[in-house]
Design a protein around this motif. Structure first.
Motif, PDB file in Angstrom:
ATOM      1  N   GLN B  42      46.554  36.658  33.387  1.00 48.50           N
ATOM      2  CA  GLN B  42      46.797  36.815  34.830  1.00 48.50           C
ATOM      3  C   GLN B  42      46.793  38.291  35.238  1.00 48.50           C
ATOM      4  O   GLN B  42      46.294  38.640  36.317  1.00 48.50           O
ATOM      5  N   ILE B  45      43.226  39.341  35.561  1.00 48.61           N
ATOM      6  CA  ILE B  45      42.658  38.803  36.806  1.00 48.61           C
ATOM      7  C   ILE B  45      43.138  39.630  37.998  1.00 48.61           C
ATOM      8  O   ILE B  45      42.354  40.008  38.874  1.00 48.61           O
ATOM      9  N   ASP B  46      44.428  39.949  38.021  1.00 48.55           N
ATOM     10  CA  ASP B  46      44.983  40.712  39.153  1.00 48.55           C
ATOM     11  C   ASP B  46      44.337  42.092  39.260  1.00 48.55           C
ATOM     12  O   ASP B  46      44.048  42.573  40.354  1.00 48.55           O
ATOM     13  N   LYS B  49      40.962  41.658  40.668  1.00 47.15           N
ATOM     14  CA  LYS B  49      41.112  41.332  42.102  1.00 47.15           C
ATOM     15  C   LYS B  49      41.405  42.592  42.906  1.00 47.15           C
ATOM     16  O   LYS B  49      40.809  42.835  43.963  1.00 47.15           O
ATOM     17  N   GLY B  64      37.501  38.340  40.711  1.00 45.94           N
ATOM     18  CA  GLY B  64      38.830  37.939  40.264  1.00 45.94           C
ATOM     19  C   GLY B  64      39.251  36.606  40.879  1.00 45.94           C
ATOM     20  O   GLY B  64      39.855  35.749  40.220  1.00 45.94           O
ATOM     21  N   LEU B  65      38.892  36.428  42.126  1.00 43.71           N
ATOM     22  CA  LEU B  65      39.206  35.173  42.824  1.00 43.71           C
ATOM     23  C   LEU B  65      38.497  34.006  42.139  1.00 43.71           C
ATOM     24  O   LEU B  65      39.076  32.940  41.918  1.00 43.71           O
ATOM     25  N   TRP B  67      37.657  33.784  39.044  1.00 45.91           N
ATOM     26  CA  TRP B  67      38.343  33.491  37.776  1.00 45.91           C
ATOM     27  C   TRP B  67      39.621  32.682  38.025  1.00 45.91           C
ATOM     28  O   TRP B  67      40.017  31.884  37.183  1.00 45.91           O
ATOM     29  N   SER B  68      40.259  32.929  39.167  1.00 46.69           N
ATOM     30  CA  SER B  68      41.548  32.258  39.406  1.00 46.69           C
ATOM     31  C   SER B  68      41.373  30.817  39.876  1.00 46.69           C
ATOM     32  O   SER B  68      42.343  30.086  39.990  1.00 46.69           O
ATOM     33  N   LYS B  72      43.749  24.323  36.482  1.00 48.08           N
ATOM     34  CA  LYS B  72      44.911  24.637  35.652  1.00 48.08           C
ATOM     35  C   LYS B  72      45.054  23.663  34.480  1.00 48.08           C
ATOM     36  O   LYS B  72      44.785  22.475  34.615  1.00 48.08           O
ATOM     37  N   ALA B 114      40.447  36.714  30.159  1.00 47.06           N
ATOM     38  CA  ALA B 114      41.082  36.442  31.457  1.00 47.06           C
ATOM     39  C   ALA B 114      40.983  34.969  31.824  1.00 47.06           C
ATOM     40  O   ALA B 114      41.859  34.422  32.482  1.00 47.06           O
ATOM     41  N   SER B 115      39.892  34.333  31.418  1.00 45.83           N
ATOM     42  CA  SER B 115      39.658  32.929  31.773  1.00 45.83           C
ATOM     43  C   SER B 115      40.253  31.974  30.752  1.00 45.83           C
ATOM     44  O   SER B 115      40.137  30.758  30.907  1.00 45.83           O
TER      45      SER B 115
END
Lengths: 168, 434
Positions: B42, B45-46, B49, B64-65, B67-68, B72, B114-115
């Motif tokens: 996370q 990712i941040d 982003k 980044g978005l 990836w998020s 879940k 990250a993923s």
């Protein structure tokens, strides 16, 4: 049979994908078969189908869809020339016409009298800054031959490159 | 931009950069190690982003978005890299993969961390055969030295990297067609939704990123989002590779901050128009571009996603095709249409049939046997493809047609018996063997 001659290559290809996703191996196996046999005959397609468990009809569909797979025999090497817009803006159309004439070919897809080269008209090969350009597809893969950004490759030079490939 | 400010070509001109030790000596894999050993997925990712990194394949979607959005708690996940650049005018990824391969690989590997993916597939167009052969040697070095494989840096994170060669189909640059192709099928686009972040490769959550996009990531992780934002604009941060082709003095790739003006790009970095000719028109995003008439206002336009969109065009992959004053737009459009007609996958009727008919009409116009009504028919056919196809290819095929008809209608009418001006039109160049 591919499985006799290329067992380790086939195992390496299958290993790239999850065990239950053998169909993913169809494309790399088609490249392997094409290198081994020169083109993808019905027998080659059947072999790839047998290795992956995919119906030969579906393998043949893949062969037909992608332009770098060939289901018919041609010269020993395929010389593939791009005349898409960026190449054409740097003279690729006239260059290609002269190149064909120098090889005594009347039109695209013909093979030189010695059986060495079939010249094909292809779409963009990603060398737009190095036009005129061509690639050669043979049993070793696909290899680029390009101009320099500040100096165009002449037809003489291109013919010389092909001469140098003969016998290899 | 001096070499010290390069991000994507940071290592391009270093001798023997394809040797892992040389890359390591220049700070290579410090970002990957930092991510895996000191950051949570996370946090990675941040950071991306915050850097505002946007997808470089064409759409400009925030990375980044993207990836998020992964569904879940659904595993395994995949990272797929799109190295299938196949559009006339685009040759940037090839240069990265050839001359800065480890930075690319490091970026893809951080993307996987990250993923929370343990497998990366890099889909590379088949024509780049030797590029893949070189990359596979780099990957082998990474396995030998423990940057790929099990228990990376002593953690539980494991990662595998594979290449999948395309085989000459432009459509596989469309992400869902690309995924079909890795699955061993025809490269035909899927219906969306579901999107790849939910059901991608093998129906598992998948991130699909462009080669250039992920090559930015090591810099961002190593130096932070603020450092990345030193280049570019507020909404389009960072640098971009611009592919210069056509009637430009110095064709090739240049890396410049987003927001550079068209004037600076062409005249300072590209050496100007070849043979000192006038600059008639430009295509900023390859063969699928809105063809823009060049004037002072356009030359002063900053090349970032928003400013180009405000001109009614797209920056896309920044594949800049330069057209000088001698160019006949009806011939340009013949060329682009021939490409899209060949590359239509055949799934949607408007694209499959429409590109065929557009090409027939354009051939007639270019051969000089057309009437003004044919030009109107071309417009009509193009409008019937628009907004009627599953993927952007159909849309791409009509974009340059409609833009040229609007801005350069005279180039088409000049070839017609009843629409030509009194002075004789210049003879159209017809492609060899077409």
């Amino acid at each position: 049979m591919l499985t006799d001659k290329y067992a380790s290559e086939i195992a390496e290809i299958l290993n790239r994908y999850p065990a239950e996703r053998r169909r993913s191996a169809v494309m790399p196996l088609l490249y392997l078969a094409q290198s081994a046999y020169g083109h993808l005959s019905k027998e080659a397609i059947d072999e790839v189908g047998a290795i992956t468990g995919v119906a030969p009809t579906d393998v043949a569909g893949v062969v037909g869809f992608y332009s770098l797979y060939h289901d018919h025999a041609a010269g020993k090497r395929r010389v593939q020339i791009c005349t898409d817009l960026p190449c054409a803006l740097r003279g690729a159309d006239a260059w290609a016409a002269e190149f064909l004439a120098r090889l005594n070919l009347k039109k695209w897809d013909e093979t030189t009298a010695d059986g060495e080269f079939t010249v094909e008209h292809v779409m963009c090969i990603g060398a737009c800054d190095k036009a005129p350009c061509f690639q050669v597809q043979d049993s070793t893969g696909i290899h680029f031959h390009e101009s320099q950004p500040d100096r165009a490759m002449t037809v003489d030079e291109a013919v010389g490159i092909l001469e140098g490939l003969k016998g290899k | 931009m001096d070499q010290g400010k390069h991000i994507l070509f940071r290592h391009r001109d270093i001798a023997n950069i394809r040797d892992l030790d040389v890359y390591l000596a220049h700070g290579g894999f410090e970002a990957f190690k930092k991510a895996v050993t000191t950051m949570t997925p996370q946090q990675v990712i941040d950071e991306v982003k915050n850097a505002g990194l946007r997808g470089r394949g064409g759409a400009g979607f925030p990375t980044g978005l993207k990836w998020s959005f992964l569904t879940k708690d659904s595993f395994p996940r995949y990272v797929v890299i799109n190295s299938d650049e196949s559009e006339p005018g685009t040759f940037k990824d090839r240069e990265i993969l050839t001359h800065n391969p480890f930075q690319f690989l490091e970026g893809a590997m951080i993307t996987a961390y990250a993923s929370q993916a343990n497998t990366i597939y890099n889909y590379v167009r088949g024509e780049y055969w030797d590029v893949v052969a070189g990359l596979e040697q780099c990957v082998a070095q990474l396995y030998e030295r423990g940057f790929l494989g099990e228990k990376l840096f002593g953690t539980e994170f494991k990662l595998d990297f594979y290449h999948h060669r395309g085989a000459g189909a432009y459509i596989c640059g469309e992400e869902s067609a690309l995924l079909e192709s890795i699955e061993g099928k025809l490269g035909q686009p899927r219906l969306k939704p579901p999107f790849p972040a939910d059901k991608g490769l093998y129906a598992k959550p998948t991130v699909v990123n462009n080669t250039e996009t992920v090559t930015n990531v090591p810099f961002i992780i190593q130096n932070g989002a603020a450092a990345y934002r030193q280049n570019g604009t507020e909404k389009s941060p960072g640098t971009k590779l611009f592919c210069l082709s056509g009637h430009i003095q110095k064709p090739g790739n240049v890396e410049l901050p987003l927001g550079v003006t068209l004037r600076e790009l062409i005249y300072t970095h590209g050496g100007g128009i070849r043979e000192g000719k006038g600059f008639k028109a430009v295509m900023l995003s390859g063969a699928s571009s809105v063809v823009l008439k060049v004037d002072d206002a356009l030359l002063d336009t900053p090349l970032d996603y928003e400013s180009v969109a405000a001109k009614g065009a797209m920056l896309g992959s920044a594949s800049v095709i330069v057209l000088d004053e001698t160019v006949d737009l009806s011939w340009v459009i013949l060329k682009t249409t021939r490409f899209f007609k060949h590359e239509s996958c055949g799934k949607c009727t408007p694209c499959r049939e429409g590109t065929y008919w557009m090409l027939s009409i354009l051939e007639r116009i270019n051969k000089g046997g057309a009437a003004k009504a044919d030009v109107e028919l071309l417009q009509n056919v193009a409008s019937q493809i628009q907004n009627k196809c599953l993927c952007p290819l159909g849309e791409f095929s009509v974009t340059p047609v409609l833009a040229s008809l609007k801005a350069f209608r005279g180039d088409f009418d000049a070839h017609t018996a009843d629409g030509a001006p009194k002075t004789a039109p210049k003879k159209a160049a017809v492609a060899a063997g077409d």
